[in-house]
Write a protein that holds these residues in place. Structure first.
Motif, PDB file in Angstrom:
ATOM      1  N   SER A   5       0.837  -1.208   0.000  1.00 38.01           N
ATOM      2  CA  SER A   5       0.000   0.000   0.000  1.00 38.01           C
ATOM      3  C   SER A   5       0.870   1.255   0.000  1.00 38.01           C
ATOM      4  CB  SER A   5      -0.917   0.024   1.235  1.00 38.01           C
ATOM      5  OG  SER A   5      -1.749  -1.108   1.271  1.00 38.01           O
ATOM      6  N   ASN A   6       0.806   1.999  -1.100  1.00 39.12           N
ATOM      7  CA  ASN A   6       1.470   3.307  -1.219  1.00 39.12           C
ATOM      8  C   ASN A   6       2.948   3.245  -0.821  1.00 39.12           C
ATOM      9  OD1 ASN A   6      -1.008   4.651  -1.955  1.00 39.12           O
ATOM     10  ND2 ASN A   6      -1.603   4.492   0.196  1.00 39.12           N
ATOM     11  N   VAL A   7       3.634   2.209  -1.285  1.00 39.69           N
ATOM     12  CA  VAL A   7       5.033   1.999  -0.920  1.00 39.69           C
ATOM     13  C   VAL A   7       5.942   2.879  -1.780  1.00 39.69           C
ATOM     14  CG1 VAL A   7       6.917   0.323  -1.101  1.00 39.69           C
ATOM     15  CG2 VAL A   7       4.806  -0.291   0.075  1.00 39.69           C
ATOM     16  N   ARG A   8       6.887   3.506  -1.111  1.00 39.33           N
ATOM     17  CA  ARG A   8       7.851   4.356  -1.812  1.00 39.33           C
ATOM     18  C   ARG A   8       9.242   4.094  -1.242  1.00 39.33           C
ATOM     19  NH1 ARG A   8       6.514   9.038  -0.105  1.00 39.33           N
ATOM     20  NH2 ARG A   8       8.408   9.684   0.992  1.00 39.33           N
ATOM     21  N   LYS A   9      10.234   4.167  -2.120  1.00 38.94           N
ATOM     22  CA  LYS A   9      11.630   4.095  -1.695  1.00 38.94           C
ATOM     23  C   LYS A   9      12.402   5.189  -2.396  1.00 38.94           C
ATOM     24  CE  LYS A   9      15.252   2.556   0.417  1.00 38.94           C
ATOM     25  NZ  LYS A   9      15.344   2.695   1.893  1.00 38.94           N
ATOM     26  N   ASN A  10      13.053   6.028  -1.599  1.00 34.33           N
ATOM     27  CA  ASN A  10      13.876   7.074  -2.197  1.00 34.33           C
ATOM     28  C   ASN A  10      15.207   7.153  -1.478  1.00 34.33           C
ATOM     29  OD1 ASN A  10      11.736   8.479  -0.260  1.00 34.33           O
ATOM     30  ND2 ASN A  10      13.628   9.688  -0.139  1.00 34.33           N
ATOM     31  N   TYR A  11      16.210   7.562  -2.223  1.00 41.14           N
ATOM     32  CA  TYR A  11      17.530   7.837  -1.685  1.00 41.14           C
ATOM     33  C   TYR A  11      17.786   9.323  -1.920  1.00 41.14           C
ATOM     34  CZ  TYR A  11      18.040   2.773  -1.792  1.00 41.14           C
ATOM     35  OH  TYR A  11      17.861   1.416  -1.599  1.00 41.14           O
ATOM     36  N   SER A  45      12.892  -6.398  -2.226  1.00 36.91           N
ATOM     37  CA  SER A  45      13.667  -6.256  -0.992  1.00 36.91           C
ATOM     38  C   SER A  45      12.860  -5.577   0.104  1.00 36.91           C
ATOM     39  CB  SER A  45      14.950  -5.468  -1.259  1.00 36.91           C
ATOM     40  OG  SER A  45      15.824  -6.202  -2.101  1.00 36.91           O
ATOM     41  N   MET A  46      11.985  -4.664  -0.265  1.00 35.96           N
ATOM     42  CA  MET A  46      11.131  -4.032   0.745  1.00 35.96           C
ATOM     43  C   MET A  46      10.060  -4.991   1.241  1.00 35.96           C
ATOM     44  SD  MET A  46      10.720  -0.030  -0.327  1.00 35.96           S
ATOM     45  CE  MET A  46      10.136  -0.301  -2.015  1.00 35.96           C
ATOM     46  N   ILE A  47       9.520  -5.823   0.344  1.00 32.34           N
ATOM     47  CA  ILE A  47       8.538  -6.823   0.770  1.00 32.34           C
ATOM     48  C   ILE A  47       9.142  -7.750   1.815  1.00 32.34           C
ATOM     49  CG2 ILE A  47       7.177  -8.818   0.010  1.00 32.34           C
ATOM     50  CD1 ILE A  47       6.873  -7.412  -2.713  1.00 32.34           C
ATOM     51  N   SER A  48      10.414  -8.105   1.620  1.00 34.72           N
ATOM     52  CA  SER A  48      11.076  -9.059   2.512  1.00 34.72           C
ATOM     53  C   SER A  48      11.779  -8.395   3.686  1.00 34.72           C
ATOM     54  CB  SER A  48      12.096  -9.876   1.724  1.00 34.72           C
ATOM     55  OG  SER A  48      13.103  -9.033   1.207  1.00 34.72           O
ATOM     56  N   ARG A  49      11.690  -7.071   3.795  1.00 29.84           N
ATOM     57  CA  ARG A  49      12.294  -6.288   4.869  1.00 29.84           C
ATOM     58  C   ARG A  49      13.812  -6.222   4.781  1.00 29.84           C
ATOM     59  NH1 ARG A  49      10.203  -7.112  10.973  1.00 29.84           N
ATOM     60  NH2 ARG A  49      11.808  -8.706  11.062  1.00 29.84           N
ATOM     61  N   LEU A  50      14.394  -6.571   3.642  1.00 31.58           N
ATOM     62  CA  LEU A  50      15.828  -6.372   3.477  1.00 31.58           C
ATOM     63  C   LEU A  50      16.155  -4.898   3.330  1.00 31.58           C
ATOM     64  CD1 LEU A  50      16.796  -9.271   1.043  1.00 31.58           C
ATOM     65  CD2 LEU A  50      17.142  -9.154   3.507  1.00 31.58           C
ATOM     66  N   LEU A  51      15.198  -4.119   2.823  1.00 28.17           N
ATOM     67  CA  LEU A  51      15.338  -2.672   2.718  1.00 28.17           C
ATOM     68  C   LEU A  51      14.191  -2.014   3.482  1.00 28.17           C
ATOM     69  CD1 LEU A  51      16.181  -1.868  -1.036  1.00 28.17           C
ATOM     70  CD2 LEU A  51      17.657  -1.503   0.954  1.00 28.17           C
ATOM     71  N   PRO A  52      14.461  -0.932   4.216  1.00 28.18           N
ATOM     72  CA  PRO A  52      13.369  -0.217   4.876  1.00 28.18           C
ATOM     73  C   PRO A  52      12.540   0.575   3.877  1.00 28.18           C
ATOM     74  CG  PRO A  52      15.439   0.943   5.203  1.00 28.18           C
ATOM     75  CD  PRO A  52      15.786  -0.354   4.510  1.00 28.18           C
ATOM     76  N   LEU A  53      11.276   0.734   4.159  1.00 27.56           N
ATOM     77  CA  LEU A  53      10.392   1.529   3.324  1.00 27.56           C
ATOM     78  C   LEU A  53      10.585   3.010   3.643  1.00 27.56           C
ATOM     79  CD1 LEU A  53       9.013  -1.362   3.681  1.00 27.56           C
ATOM     80  CD2 LEU A  53       6.860  -0.206   3.192  1.00 27.56           C
ATOM     81  N   SER A  54      10.558   3.841   2.620  1.00 30.13           N
ATOM     82  CA  SER A  54      10.534   5.286   2.851  1.00 30.13           C
ATOM     83  C   SER A  54       9.120   5.748   3.194  1.00 30.13           C
ATOM     84  CB  SER A  54      11.050   6.035   1.613  1.00 30.13           C
ATOM     85  OG  SER A  54      12.390   5.682   1.332  1.00 30.13           O
ATOM     86  N   ALA A  55       8.130   5.043   2.678  1.00 26.39           N
ATOM     87  CA  ALA A  55       6.730   5.348   2.991  1.00 26.39           C
ATOM     88  C   ALA A  55       5.898   4.137   2.612  1.00 26.39           C
ATOM     89  CB  ALA A  55       6.248   6.581   2.221  1.00 26.39           C
ATOM     90  N   THR A  66       7.198  -4.408   8.716  1.00 27.24           N
ATOM     91  CA  THR A  66       8.047  -3.459   9.422  1.00 27.24           C
ATOM     92  C   THR A  66       8.072  -3.723  10.919  1.00 27.24           C
ATOM     93  OG1 THR A  66       7.632  -1.754   7.753  1.00 27.24           O
ATOM     94  CG2 THR A  66       8.448  -0.994   9.881  1.00 27.24           C
ATOM     95  N   THR A  67       6.959  -4.172  11.487  1.00 28.33           N
ATOM     96  CA  THR A  67       6.845  -4.295  12.938  1.00 28.33           C
ATOM     97  C   THR A  67       6.804  -5.733  13.441  1.00 28.33           C
ATOM     98  OG1 THR A  67       4.421  -4.151  12.775  1.00 28.33           O
ATOM     99  CG2 THR A  67       5.638  -2.091  13.076  1.00 28.33           C
ATOM    100  N   THR A  68       6.593  -6.700  12.563  1.00 28.39           N
ATOM    101  CA  THR A  68       6.517  -8.100  12.995  1.00 28.39           C
ATOM    102  C   THR A  68       7.898  -8.590  13.430  1.00 28.39           C
ATOM    103  OG1 THR A  68       4.680  -8.541  11.482  1.00 28.39           O
ATOM    104  CG2 THR A  68       5.918 -10.431  12.276  1.00 28.39           C
ATOM    105  N   PRO A  69       8.006  -9.261  14.564  1.00 35.34           N
ATOM    106  CA  PRO A  69       9.306  -9.796  15.005  1.00 35.34           C
ATOM    107  C   PRO A  69       9.936 -10.681  13.937  1.00 35.34           C
ATOM    108  CG  PRO A  69       7.703  -9.949  16.781  1.00 35.34           C
ATOM    109  CD  PRO A  69       6.943  -9.513  15.561  1.00 35.34           C
ATOM    110  N   SER A  70      11.242 -10.608  13.825  1.00 36.12           N
ATOM    111  CA  SER A  70      11.963 -11.320  12.767  1.00 36.12           C
ATOM    112  C   SER A  70      11.711 -12.822  12.806  1.00 36.12           C
ATOM    113  CB  SER A  70      13.468 -11.056  12.874  1.00 36.12           C
ATOM    114  OG  SER A  70      13.745  -9.696  12.646  1.00 36.12           O
ATOM    115  N   ASP A  71      11.692 -13.421  14.011  1.00 39.10           N
ATOM    116  CA  ASP A  71      11.524 -14.865  14.079  1.00 39.10           C
ATOM    117  C   ASP A  71      10.129 -15.299  13.660  1.00 39.10           C
ATOM    118  OD1 ASP A  71      10.390 -13.686  16.322  1.00 39.10           O
ATOM    119  OD2 ASP A  71      10.902 -15.313  17.672  1.00 39.10           O
ATOM    120  N   VAL A  72       9.151 -14.409  13.812  1.00 28.68           N
ATOM    121  CA  VAL A  72       7.787 -14.708  13.355  1.00 28.68           C
ATOM    122  C   VAL A  72       7.706 -14.581  11.837  1.00 28.68           C
ATOM    123  CG1 VAL A  72       5.358 -13.986  13.452  1.00 28.68           C
ATOM    124  CG2 VAL A  72       6.756 -13.996  15.540  1.00 28.68           C
ATOM    125  N   LEU A  73       8.246 -13.477  11.300  1.00 24.35           N
ATOM    126  CA  LEU A  73       8.188 -13.253   9.851  1.00 24.35           C
ATOM    127  C   LEU A  73       8.972 -14.318   9.097  1.00 24.35           C
ATOM    128  CD1 LEU A  73       7.036 -11.242   7.772  1.00 24.35           C
ATOM    129  CD2 LEU A  73       9.231 -10.053   7.853  1.00 24.35           C
TER     130      LEU A  73
END
Length: 252
Positions: A5-11, A45-55, A66-73
């Motif tokens: 939903s409304n995902v953005r990545k910027n550098y 990479s954002m879907i898998s949380r390897l990269l953080p989302l900008s929005a 973004t918030t789910t504990p790593s061992d759960v995800l």
């Protein structure tokens, strides 16, 4: 289902993925296609949380990545990246057993070893299980990495350009294995692919990106049209249907 939903990545001022909203259906194979620089690998990479989302937000069966504990995800979603930096003096069996880490935390149980053996068997690696990775061909090594990801036993399996460095024969073999994983193991397989013919022949759903946005998404029949390919790649193709699938056969 994966919901984006409304995902953005910027550098800085450079936007790589621009306000993408999308639903990736459960089960089967979804391929993400598009020209170089379209944002395909960044989105994966954002879907898998390897990269953080900008929005924006990404959820997997309702779990916010973004918030789910790593061992759960890690028990719901796994990914094979393009650049796998694993020690070459590991055996195939050692590598595959790494896939059980979310469950074993490094202390393998009988069930973990059984899962690893099943993954090795599924990829046809029994004869290579005790060989070191640097003793394998590129195609054999790629199968070992796929076995490791499948051994993680997640519902969602993501692959970033799994056909890299494979010749035509091994690429076809890899796509057949991923198709079998989706069907026989009831996995949701999401791929970044450059070859639109492979995407057409083996996918249930195709997401087409260009300049950081999703320009088309739908079934292979909906995406594999001259008009759609022109919009995605800015080039002309002729399309022919073969064995019920539409493939590109001629570039103009």
């Amino acid at each position: 289902m994966i919901e984006i939903s409304n995902v953005r990545k910027n550098y800085g001022d450079t936007i790589v993925v621009r306000d993408v909203s999308l639903q990736i259906p459960r089960k089967g194979i979804t391929s993400i296609i598009g020209p170089n620089g379209a944002g395909k690998s960044t989105l994966l990479s954002m879907i898998s949380r390897l990269l953080p989302l900008s929005a924006g937000t990404v959820t997997v069966d309702g779990l916010d990545v973004t918030t789910t504990p790593s061992d759960v995800l890690a028990k719901r979603l796994s990914i094979l990246r393009q650049d796998n930096r694993v020690g070459s003096r590991l055996t195939v069996r050692d590598l595959v057993e790494f896939g059980r880490y979310p469950y074993s935390k490094g202390r393998l149980t009988a069930e973990d070893r059984a899962q690893a053996a099943r993954a090795i068997g599924f990829l046809g690696l029994e004869a290579l299980a005790d060989r070191f990775l640097d003793e394998l061909s590129g195609g054999q090594r790629q199968r070992a990495y796929v076995a490791m990801v499948l051994c993680q036993d997640t519902d969602y399996v993501l692959f970033d350009e799994p056909l890299n460095n494979l010749d035509m024969k091994h690429a076809v073999g890899m796509m057949k294995l991923l198709r079998e994983a989706a069907d026989a193991l009831s996995k949701t397989v999401v791929l970044v692919l450059h070859d639109i013919n492979f995407a057409s022949c083996y996918s249930d759903y195709i997401v087409a990106m260009r300049d950081g946005t999703v320009v088309r998404h739908g079934s292979p029949q909906e995406i594999m049209t001259s008009e759609a390919i022109r919009e995605i790649y800015d080039m002309e193709v002729e399309i022919q249907e073969t064995q019920g699938r539409r493939i590109s056969i001629y570039y103009t």
